[in-house]
Design a protein around this motif. Structure first.
Motif, short mmCIF file in Angstrom:
data_model
loop_
_atom_site.label_atom_id
_atom_site.label_comp_id
_atom_site.label_asym_id
_atom_site.label_seq_id
_atom_site.Cartn_x
_atom_site.Cartn_y
_atom_site.Cartn_z
N VAL A 140 -12.03 22.29 -3.19
CA VAL A 140 -11.77 23.73 -3.23
C VAL A 140 -10.46 23.99 -2.51
O VAL A 140 -10.26 23.52 -1.38
CB VAL A 140 -12.92 24.51 -2.55
N ILE A 141 -9.56 24.68 -3.18
CA ILE A 141 -8.22 24.87 -2.63
C ILE A 141 -7.97 26.36 -2.39
O ILE A 141 -8.38 27.21 -3.18
CB ILE A 141 -7.17 24.23 -3.57
N LYS A 142 -7.31 26.63 -1.24
CA LYS A 142 -6.98 28.01 -0.91
C LYS A 142 -5.64 28.00 -0.18
O LYS A 142 -5.45 27.21 0.76
CB LYS A 142 -8.08 28.60 -0.01
N ASN A 143 -4.73 28.83 -0.62
CA ASN A 143 -3.37 28.88 -0.05
C ASN A 143 -2.73 27.49 0.05
O ASN A 143 -2.11 27.15 1.06
CB ASN A 143 -3.38 29.53 1.34
N GLY A 144 -2.95 26.69 -0.94
CA GLY A 144 -2.33 25.36 -0.98
C GLY A 144 -3.03 24.33 -0.11
O GLY A 144 -2.60 23.18 -0.05
N GLN A 145 -4.08 24.72 0.60
CA GLN A 145 -4.81 23.77 1.48
C GLN A 145 -6.14 23.41 0.85
O GLN A 145 -6.78 24.25 0.21
CB GLN A 145 -5.09 24.41 2.84
N GLY A 168 6.84 15.46 1.81
CA GLY A 168 5.66 14.61 1.94
C GLY A 168 5.74 13.46 0.97
O GLY A 168 6.82 13.13 0.47
N SER A 169 4.59 12.87 0.69
CA SER A 169 4.62 11.65 -0.12
C SER A 169 3.48 11.61 -1.13
O SER A 169 2.36 12.02 -0.84
CB SER A 169 4.51 10.45 0.83
N VAL A 170 3.81 11.13 -2.32
CA VAL A 170 2.79 10.91 -3.36
C VAL A 170 2.78 9.41 -3.66
O VAL A 170 3.83 8.81 -3.89
CB VAL A 170 3.12 11.69 -4.66
N GLN A 171 1.59 8.82 -3.63
CA GLN A 171 1.47 7.39 -3.93
C GLN A 171 0.49 7.19 -5.08
O GLN A 171 -0.56 7.84 -5.12
CB GLN A 171 0.98 6.62 -2.71
N PHE A 172 0.85 6.29 -6.00
CA PHE A 172 -0.08 5.87 -7.05
C PHE A 172 -0.42 4.41 -6.77
O PHE A 172 0.49 3.57 -6.70
CB PHE A 172 0.58 5.96 -8.43
N ASN A 173 -1.68 4.10 -6.57
CA ASN A 173 -2.12 2.74 -6.26
C ASN A 173 -1.33 2.14 -5.10
O ASN A 173 -0.93 0.98 -5.12
CB ASN A 173 -1.97 1.83 -7.48
N GLY A 174 -1.04 2.97 -4.10
CA GLY A 174 -0.35 2.49 -2.90
C GLY A 174 1.16 2.42 -3.02
O GLY A 174 1.85 2.07 -2.07
N THR A 175 1.71 2.74 -4.20
CA THR A 175 3.16 2.70 -4.38
C THR A 175 3.71 4.12 -4.37
O THR A 175 3.21 4.98 -5.10
CB THR A 175 3.52 2.03 -5.73
N CYS A 176 4.75 4.33 -3.55
CA CYS A 176 5.33 5.67 -3.45
C CYS A 176 6.09 6.00 -4.75
O CYS A 176 6.88 5.19 -5.24
CB CYS A 176 6.29 5.70 -2.27
N VAL A 177 5.83 7.18 -5.30
CA VAL A 177 6.47 7.54 -6.57
C VAL A 177 7.39 8.77 -6.40
O VAL A 177 7.83 9.36 -7.38
CB VAL A 177 5.42 7.84 -7.67
N ASP A 178 7.69 9.09 -5.14
CA ASP A 178 8.48 10.31 -4.89
C ASP A 178 9.83 10.31 -5.60
O ASP A 178 10.32 11.36 -6.02
CB ASP A 178 8.70 10.49 -3.38
N SER A 179 10.42 9.15 -5.72
CA SER A 179 11.77 9.10 -6.32
C SER A 179 11.71 8.99 -7.85
O SER A 179 12.74 9.01 -8.51
CB SER A 179 12.56 7.92 -5.74
N GLN A 192 1.22 23.46 2.57
CA GLN A 192 1.77 23.24 3.91
C GLN A 192 1.03 22.07 4.54
O GLN A 192 0.05 22.23 5.25
CB GLN A 192 1.61 24.49 4.77
N GLY A 193 1.50 20.89 4.20
CA GLY A 193 0.90 19.67 4.75
C GLY A 193 -0.42 19.31 4.11
O GLY A 193 -1.38 18.96 4.80
N THR A 194 -0.49 19.41 2.80
CA THR A 194 -1.74 19.13 2.08
C THR A 194 -1.95 17.63 1.88
O THR A 194 -1.02 16.92 1.48
CB THR A 194 -1.72 19.84 0.71
N ASP A 195 -3.16 17.17 2.17
CA ASP A 195 -3.54 15.77 1.91
C ASP A 195 -4.64 15.76 0.86
O ASP A 195 -5.50 16.64 0.84
CB ASP A 195 -4.11 15.12 3.19
#
Lengths: 253, 349
Positions: free
Chosen positions: B200-205, B52-63, B15-18
């Motif tokens: 350390v991750i808990k409940n997706g955060q 949300g968005s995933v970027q590799f080296n500053g380039t969005c790879v969502d699509s 839920q809004g993980t960075d």
């Protein structure tokens, strides 16, 4: 083949030899009343020779063989294709599953009167019956095989850069082969049973028709020859696909 | 610029993980079962849908689909293709990209040599051991030159010795090849051994992120501390150098032999699972042999937590329930303890 296998095979044949010996003895000694309906094994084998050289057996056998091969190959190819489509594509599965679910329980011979009226009594009739007989079981086995491919393997292939077509060709179909072969082995024998039945009922040529003519002439030896051919062909077809299965999947299973 | 950047990731768990992973680092994602570790890996790989968005080296790879993201993924159960030989498995990703046969053959030979698996080239996975399978899986993952390596508990199905050996090998390969890697585990030792940084991750955060030592000594929540076995933390007042990279640390009235590299020591952590207890004196050449009294026993199946008092300092030990039933110690019983060096961590000033 290991050294032990020929010995095992010979031991496996012992019950068959005992059965033939009992058959021969019972018939020769006329232990069963009405000997004309129970010829000895050697008389049946002599009839095989007469039928082979008399030009009766081979044409009828070739008719039946041609029908089985045509019906079985077309039915299996379509069954495999449809099974892959339904196993791979959820939308196709949703569309076709209810229709196929309704048609599958109808026995192949149940279609005989329908097909006699639709396509007439001709060469296509037994082929169509065998097509139906092969199509559904091969489809379901293929569908199961495709569904059983672990999702992690498909994901691994995707991440490695494979397209859907590449995954189908190189991962899904090869891994579904054991299930596909299960369907083919079962239906290869069934195709012979169905062709004989349809020839007995509706077609004037083939091993089934030959049996019906022999019955009207009270020729038990010819009927027994035909049944032996049916038995051997069912076995040979099943063994052929078992051999193909071993050749294609034996190394990695 | 981070090589991997996740911004406001949302899906059935997150839920809004960075999260940012830097160039060439190995980030360990640690958390309990169901915390969302594998889900985050799948988001990076594109194997699951997300907002949300995933970027590799500053380039969005969502699509981009997984096949176009150029990531390598090492699965928990190896996911080797059972119908392909070792060579064919390694070549799979290269063939999928339509590369020339000579190029494929050269690259496969290179990887067989790199991972020292030349002798396995014509074998099928069914005839390989777990360790061999994971090496093949690693070779297959590295074959298409991925920029990012994702590892989902890759050694949890292997025996401890093989797993440790492969962990070191992967860490060294990751550094040698300069790969950016995300490594999922729920094993505390693995997390400390492998990670440049630990999330350390808990409940997706992401609950806490930092170096393993930072998190060990400064857990921001009890849950984080618990995840790493709620270590015993001692303030070190003085340390004297011994031979063999060891030091004799004074922690209040407790004296411990600890790994020591000459830097000033602030705190010392002792994992409860590394404290072994016995009713009788332990005659082994272990450096840390202690004697104390049992203060408290707490049942937490499948383990039992035992607090002991040694020279006015409290130490918590974690025993498998079966072992506790065997030695059956009760409150106020005298007890002997040993602490192995591999279960001790040191925070320098």
């Amino acid at each position: 083949m290991t050294d032990q296998q020929p010995i095992h095979f010979l031991w496996g044949m012992v019950p068959v030899f005992v059965m033939l010996l009992l058959w021969e003895t019972t018939a020769r000694l006329q232990l069963i009343p009405g000997g004309i309906f129970f010829p000895p094994f050697t008389a049946v084998m002599a009839e095989v020779g007469d039928m082979l050289f008399g030009g009766v057996l081979i044409p009828n056998f070739m008719y039946s063989l041609g029908r089985v091969v045509a019906g079985f190959i077309s039915g299996s190819v379509c069954g495999i294709g449809m099974g892959i489509l339904m196993g791979w594509n959820e939308r196709a599965n949703r569309w076709f599953s209810p229709i196929i679910g309704l048609l599958y329980p109808i026995p192949a011979l149940g279609w005989l009167p329908v097909l006699m009226l639709w396509i007439g009594v001709n060469e296509m009739l037994p082929i169509a019956i065998i097509f139906i007989c092969s199509f559904f079981p091969v489809l379901y086995n293929t569908l199961t095989g495709v569904r059983q491919v672990k999702p992690e393997l498909i994901n691994a292939a995707r991440i490695l850069g494979a397209s859907d077509l590449f995954i189908l060709q190189r991962v899904v179909v090869p891994l579904a082969l054991p299930n596909i072969f299960t369907g083919l082995k079962l239906e290869a024998g069934m195709a012979w049973k169905v062709v004989i039945a349809s020839e007995m009922v509706a077609i004037p040529t083939g091993i089934g028709a030959l049996m019906m003519r022999a019955e009207s002439l009270v020729r038990m030896d010819i009927i027994l020859v035909c049944l032996m051919i049916l038995s051997v062909m069912c076995l040979l077809f099943e063994r052929f696909f078992a051999f193909l299965e071993f050749k294609t999947t034996g190394k990695w299973r | 610029m981070p090589v991997i950047s996740l911004s406001s990731i949302t899906n059935h768990i997150c839920q809004g993980t960075d999260l940012q992973v830097h160039d060439g680092e190995l980030l360990v994602l640690a958390g309990a079962t169901g915390a969302g570790k594998t889900t985050l890996l799948n988001v990076i790989a594109g194997l699951t849908s997300y907002g949300g968005s995933v970027q590799f080296n500053g380039t969005c790879v969502d699509s981009l689909p997984p096949s176009k993201r150029n990531v390598g993924y090492l699965f928990q159960d190896f996911a080797l293709f059972p119908h392909l030989t070792v060579t064919e498995n390694i070549a799979f990703g290269l063939q999928a990209r339509g590369l020339d046969k000579k190029v494929i053959s050269h690259r496969v030979s290179e990887l067989l040599a790199l991972l020292k698996i030349e002798s396995l080239n014509n074998r099928y996975p069914k005839s390989l051991s777990g360790g061999e399978k994971q090496r093949i899986a690693l070779a297959r993952t590295l074959a298409p030159h991925p920029e990012i390596l994702l590892l989902d508990e890759p050694f949890s199905n292997l025996d401890q010795r093989t797993a440790k050996f492969l962990r070191l090998e992967i860490k060294s390969l990751q550094q040698k090849l300069g790969l950016t890697a995300v490594y999922v585990t729920h094993n505390q030792m693995e997390a400390f051994e492998m990670g440049d940084r630990l999330a350390v991750i808990k409940n997706g955060q992401i609950e806490q992120i930092g170096t393993p030592v930072e998190i060990l000594f400064n857990p921001i929540t009890p849950a984080v501390s618990e995840l790493f076995g709620a270590p015993n933390i001692f303030q070190c007042s003085r340390i004297d150098a011994l031979d063999f990279g060891l030091g004799k640390a004074n922690c209040g009235r407790l004296t411990l032999i600890v790994p020591y590299d000459g830097k000033a020591v602030d705190k010392i952590a002792v994992f409860p699972s590394g404290v072994r207890l016995s009713r009788h004196p332990i005659n082994t050449p272990m450096p840390n042999r202690l004697q104390g009294i049992v203060l408290d026993v707490r049942l937490k199946p499948p383990v039992v937590m035992v607090d002991i008092q040694v020279n006015d300092e409290k130490i918590t030990a974690e025993l498998p329930s079966q072992l506790w039933e065997k030695i059956h110690i009760e409150i106020s019983d005298p007890v002997y303890a040993t602490i192995s060096l591999k279960w001790i961590r040191v925070l320098t000033k």
